[in-house]
Scaffold this active site. Structure first.
Site, PDB file in Angstrom:
ATOM      1  N   GLU A 170      35.112  34.367  70.914  1.00  0.00           N
ATOM      2  CA  GLU A 170      34.051  33.505  71.436  1.00  0.00           C
ATOM      3  C   GLU A 170      34.549  32.832  72.706  1.00  0.00           C
ATOM      4  OE1 GLU A 170      32.096  30.539  68.991  1.00  0.00           O
ATOM      5  OE2 GLU A 170      32.284  31.830  67.240  1.00  0.00           O
ATOM      6  N   GLU A 206      36.033  30.059  62.408  1.00  0.00           N
ATOM      7  CA  GLU A 206      36.590  28.742  62.762  1.00  0.00           C
ATOM      8  C   GLU A 206      36.964  27.930  61.527  1.00  0.00           C
ATOM      9  OE1 GLU A 206      34.587  28.022  67.105  1.00  0.00           O
ATOM     10  OE2 GLU A 206      33.690  26.944  65.458  1.00  0.00           O
TER      11      GLU A 206
HETATM   12  C1  BG6 Z   1      31.496  27.827  67.779  1.00  0.00           C
HETATM   13  C2  BG6 Z   1      30.751  28.487  66.692  1.00  0.00           C
HETATM   14  O1  BG6 Z   1      31.850  26.582  67.278  1.00  0.00           O
HETATM   15  O2  BG6 Z   1      30.870  27.519  68.986  1.00  0.00           O
HETATM   16  C3  BG6 Z   1      29.382  29.006  67.062  1.00  0.00           C
HETATM   17  O3  BG6 Z   1      31.496  29.499  66.063  1.00  0.00           O
HETATM   18  C4  BG6 Z   1      28.743  28.066  68.063  1.00  0.00           C
HETATM   19  O4  BG6 Z   1      28.644  29.148  65.877  1.00  0.00           O
HETATM   20  C5  BG6 Z   1      29.597  28.047  69.316  1.00  0.00           C
HETATM   21  O5  BG6 Z   1      27.422  28.378  68.364  1.00  0.00           O
HETATM   22  C6  BG6 Z   1      29.028  27.238  70.467  1.00  0.00           C
HETATM   23  O6  BG6 Z   1      28.721  25.963  70.031  1.00  0.00           O
HETATM   24  P1  BG6 Z   1      27.271  25.340  70.267  1.00  0.00           P
HETATM   25  O7  BG6 Z   1      27.299  24.037  69.579  1.00  0.00           O
HETATM   26  O8  BG6 Z   1      27.096  25.218  71.731  1.00  0.00           O
HETATM   27  O9  BG6 Z   1      26.318  26.310  69.664  1.00  0.00           O
END
Ligand code: BG6
Length: 475
Positions: free
Chosen positions: A372, A180
């Protein structure tokens, strides 16, 4: 007939600091991600407003032990294999390989650890997908060099990637240079180890740091291809299509600008040059960046092979100043009145994934990889130990349907899909454990209590079926 490629890479994604723990074992050094506490100071630390470069009394630091995957990786990978994973996305902790960051020789114990993981994956036919840095930066490099604001970081990163590409040749083929990359603009300390000094121009610092990462990324792409032409290198964006709040032309233009504000970085990684709208913005703001002719050549000659991204939600922009904001993936956005939200206020928009995929594919014409996507939610363990996470299944089903439509109806070329947090892990945004994403439950709370025992949620068998049918059976 399955609509996705036969070799579609189904799997899940984690990050070293959110799951490994073992922060001080086998020679590992300290990184920015270790010293980000749980609790109300987290936001100020993450954004670089509050300087915290070591552990301080009275704070709890969840990354220190996380879910101790360092010692559980065999068990965890066996569970991934049971679900039928074709790929496992994980990240390297830079400080396991170079504990301070500026050493000349790597730490063998760190290299061996990841070699063991990759071999364990291969045992089950799982293809590793490796993020070289997932938000981590050695603390020593922050203290001594000011992190990515300093051009010397490119040299340290180059040393890291040469070691990785050489050591893991034949074991790893898919690489992402920076997780990211646009997050450094919104959460500079977590994203790039940046702490602001009094009186400095924050935009200049962020853009210069981003430029150094872009050059480092291009250099890594070049080296990856030189060491093994089979290597595939991708950029990684915290993505989400931006909608105008209304059809008012000013709102529409605000959405164009917000979108560009995140895309310009992967424009550079994909096209090999800065887009004109960004260069004009620098001119307007009177920001002068140190961009050399050699940098430009490197960027031009080494674009990425594919575009990877995270997707949790779409975003909304408006020209108005006073409108209700929505929680989101480290990037502020306006609330969309048409969408429901998760337990943490992240708005849920499966069709937005299809829109995002189309935008990215139209713009770059390179294969995409969704690395993701997932739902952070509270899970309840029933008396008999079961966890019925139908809400997670519903979220994933709707997103996979939208993803299939983008491929099948719109013709987007998609390499694979990895859900975020196939096993519960520490939240990057909040530092909580109770914001759970996994198919696998981990017995651990927000303060480090629990046995760390792993157990399957209802979604475990569901995802197994999805993978076995190559995304056809989503029931
Ligand atoms: C993304 C990241 O921003 O979202 C992860 O690459 C992160 O590291 C994921 O865990 C989900 O966000 P959060 O804040 O719910 O953990």
């Amino acid at each position: 007939m399955s609509r996705l490629r036969k070799d579609f890479l189904w799997g899940g994604a984690t990050a070293a600091n959110q799951c490994e723990g073992a922060y001080n074992l086998d020679g590992r050094g300290l990184a920015n991600v270790d010293v980000i506490p749980h609790g109300k100071e987290r936001f100020n630390v993450v954004t670089g407003k509050r300087k915290m470069l070591e552990f301080e009394e009275g704070f709890y630091y969840p990354a220190q032990n996380a879910i101790d995957m360092y010692h559980h990786y065999k068990e965890d990978i066996a569970l991934f294999a049971e679900m039928g994973f074709k790929t496992y996305r994980l990240s390297i902790a830079w400080t396991r390989i170079f504990p301070k960051g500026d050493e000349l020789e790597p730490n063998e114990a760190g290299l061996q650890f990841y070699e063991n993981i990759f071999k364990e994956c291969k045992k089950y036919g799982i293809e590793p997908l490796v993020t070289i840095t997932h938000f981590d930066c050695p603390i020593h490099l922050i203290k001594e060099y000011g992190s990515w604001r300093n051009r010397e970081m490119i040299t340290f990163y180059e040393r890291l990637v040469r070691v990785l590409f050489t050591r893991y040749k034949g074991l790893v083929k898919y690489w992402l240079t920076f997780n990211e990359i646009n997050v450094l603009l919104h959460a500079p300390f977590m994203g790039a180890g940046i702490v602001f000094e009094e009186g400095e121009d924050q935009d200049t610092v962020k853009y210069q740091a981003a430029h150094h990462e872009l050059v480092a990324s291009a250099l890594a792409t070049k080296i990856a291809h030189e060491i093994d032409p089979e290597n595939m290198v991708g950029c990684m964006l915290a993505a989400g299509a931006v909608y105008p709040l209304t059809p008012k032309p000013e709102d529409v233009f605000a959405s164009v600008e917000m979108s560009r504000g995140n895309l310009f970085l992967i424009d550079v990684q994909s096209w090999g040059y800065y887009p004109s709208y960004f260069l004009k913005e620098l001119e307007r703001k009177n920001i002068k960046l140190d961009i050399t002719e050699e940098d430009k050549k490197l960027l031009k000659e080494n674009p990425v092979d594919f575009i990877s991204f995270s997707y949790y939600s779409s975003r909304v922009a408006t020209a108005e100043k006073t409108v209700e904001q929505s929680e989101g993936n480290l990037i502020n956005t306006v609330k969309n009145p048409y969408l429901e939200a998760s337990d943490w206020g992240w708005q849920i928009d499966p069709l937005g994934l299809r829109t995002t995929m189309n935008e990215l594919y139209d713009r770059y014409q390179k294969p995409l990889f969704i690395v993701e996507n997932g739902l952070g939610a509270y899970d309840k363990v029933e008396e008999n130990g079961e966890i019925i996470d139908d809400y997670r299944i519903d979220y994933l089903r709707a997103h996979i349907e939208a993803m299939r439509d983008a491929v099948d109806i719109d013709g987007v070329d998609l390499l694979g899909y990895t859900t975020w947090g196939p096993i519960d892990l520490v939240s990057a945004g909040t530092g909580e454990m109770t914001k759970r994403y996994g198919f696998i439950y981990v017995d651990r709370d927000d303060y480090g209590n629990g046995t760390l025992a792993r157990s399957k949620k209802k979604s475990f068998d569901w995802y197994k079926k999805v993978i076995a049918s190559n995304g056809e059976d989503l029931a």
